[in-house]
Design an enzyme around this catalytic site. Sequence first.
Site, PDB file in Angstrom:
ATOM      1  N   GLN A   1     -27.215  48.114  -9.601  1.00 35.57           N
ATOM      2  CA  GLN A   1     -28.647  48.226  -9.889  1.00 35.57           C
ATOM      3  C   GLN A   1     -29.061  49.648 -10.262  1.00 35.57           C
ATOM      4  OE1 GLN A   1     -29.604  46.921  -5.708  1.00 35.57           O
ATOM      5  NE2 GLN A   1     -31.340  48.290  -5.944  1.00 35.57           N
TER       6      GLN A   1
ATOM      7  N   GLY B   1     -40.416  51.488   7.371  1.00 33.75           N
ATOM      8  CA  GLY B   1     -40.669  50.303   6.543  1.00 33.75           C
ATOM      9  C   GLY B   1     -39.565  49.268   6.744  1.00 33.75           C
ATOM     10  N   HIS B   2     -38.305  49.730   6.779  1.00 33.84           N
ATOM     11  CA  HIS B   2     -37.187  48.808   7.025  1.00 33.84           C
ATOM     12  C   HIS B   2     -37.270  48.229   8.445  1.00 33.84           C
ATOM     13  CE1 HIS B   2     -35.223  51.672   4.037  1.00 33.84           C
ATOM     14  NE2 HIS B   2     -35.042  50.513   3.452  1.00 33.84           N
TER      15      HIS B   2
ATOM     16  N   GLY C   1     -39.686  44.213   1.479  1.00 32.84           N
ATOM     17  CA  GLY C   1     -40.914  44.999   1.572  1.00 32.84           C
ATOM     18  C   GLY C   1     -41.784  44.823   0.336  1.00 32.84           C
ATOM     19  N   LYS C   2     -43.108  44.895   0.557  1.00 37.67           N
ATOM     20  CA  LYS C   2     -44.042  44.773  -0.569  1.00 37.67           C
ATOM     21  C   LYS C   2     -44.107  46.042  -1.402  1.00 37.67           C
ATOM     22  CE  LYS C   2     -47.387  41.421   1.144  1.00 37.67           C
ATOM     23  NZ  LYS C   2     -48.827  41.186   1.345  1.00 37.67           N
TER      24      LYS C   2
HETATM   25  O1  PAF Z   1     -34.726  47.121  -1.917  1.00 37.73           O
HETATM   26  C1  PAF Z   1     -33.546  47.465  -1.765  1.00 37.73           C
HETATM   27  O2  PAF Z   1     -33.199  48.267  -0.904  1.00 37.73           O
HETATM   28  C2  PAF Z   1     -32.472  46.899  -2.698  1.00 37.73           C
HETATM   29  O3  PAF Z   1     -32.954  46.749  -3.986  1.00 37.73           O
HETATM   30  C3  PAF Z   1     -31.857  45.600  -2.172  1.00 37.73           C
HETATM   31  C4  PAF Z   1     -32.865  44.466  -2.097  1.00 37.73           C
HETATM   32  C5  PAF Z   1     -31.230  45.823  -0.806  1.00 37.73           C
HETATM   33  C6  PAF Z   1     -30.734  45.125  -3.131  1.00 37.73           C
HETATM   34  O4  PAF Z   1     -29.741  46.080  -3.262  1.00 37.73           O
END
Ligand code: PAF
Length: 287
Positions: free
Chosen positions: A58, A33-34, A154-155
């Site tokens: 987060q 996905g990445h 990503g969605k």
């Molecule tokens: O989706 C992620 O991997 C994270 O939430 C992000 C956007 C890199 C922010 O830390």
Amino acid sequence: MMQTISTVAELRLALNNKPNIGFVPTMGNLHAGHIHLVNLAKQQCDYVVVSIFVNPLQFGANEDLANYPRTLEADCEKLKAAGCDIVFTPTVREMYPQITQSAAGIQLNQSMTIQPPAIANDLCGASRPGHFAGVATVVAKLFNIVQPQTAFFGKKDFQQLFIIRELVKQLNYPIQIIAGETVREASGLALSSRNGYLSAAQKQEAAVLNQALQSIASAIQSQNTQFESLENAAKIRLNATGWLVDYVTVRSALTLLPASQTDKHLVILAAAKIGNTRLIDNIELTL
Ligand code: PAF
């Protein structure tokens, strides 16, 4: 040659005068996905920067920050193969310069944060208070550091994508946001770094999450718009197979508010726990 850079100062130097930068922010443990996002960036931009940073801001106190998979070497191999130009791997101190450490533990002291819109307290935000403020704050920092023309998300993290689009609009970032489609296993299971926590048996069971969403999507497409009863049926199905459902809900894809009968662009979202692993998925639907 891909460069690995860990400080903001070095990154700024390396990016000086680079035109048309594409940026893919990640927390590492990269999967297809990445890499799909990196491929999109390669197609659309002249220079591609990927960040790998497991962002403490987060994660909630009882979440998996300490155990989150860190696989930097394998990640760099994948990024090299995908043609990434720079991988940015800052330390926590580099991203949170006010950090202090005491016997009580690490304090980020990030007193200035991005307050996301109210929708950040709904869906995943309801059970992860502060999560999207943490995401929005680190993404704002990364945007300020990398200053890309385009950034890719990503969605699979639909609510995150929604909040990032608001961030860009409301804070006037001159950045185009491009959404990458969710990449799935053959079973339908959405790829996620957290899938690595699943046992073989749980992985099989995990495919039911997408099947439950697909059932709702098919019903809506065949004119059944009794959203609440469709949501309840999916919850019952998931609970019966050992999931602990957080939410299954049909929303407007434009506002993320509960879908009304006149909405034409819908998104069906779910979050549920299998064992200790919390997975999310969603399906967009245009009527
Ligand atoms: O989706 C992620 O991997 C994270 O939430 C992000 C956007 C890199 C922010 O830390």
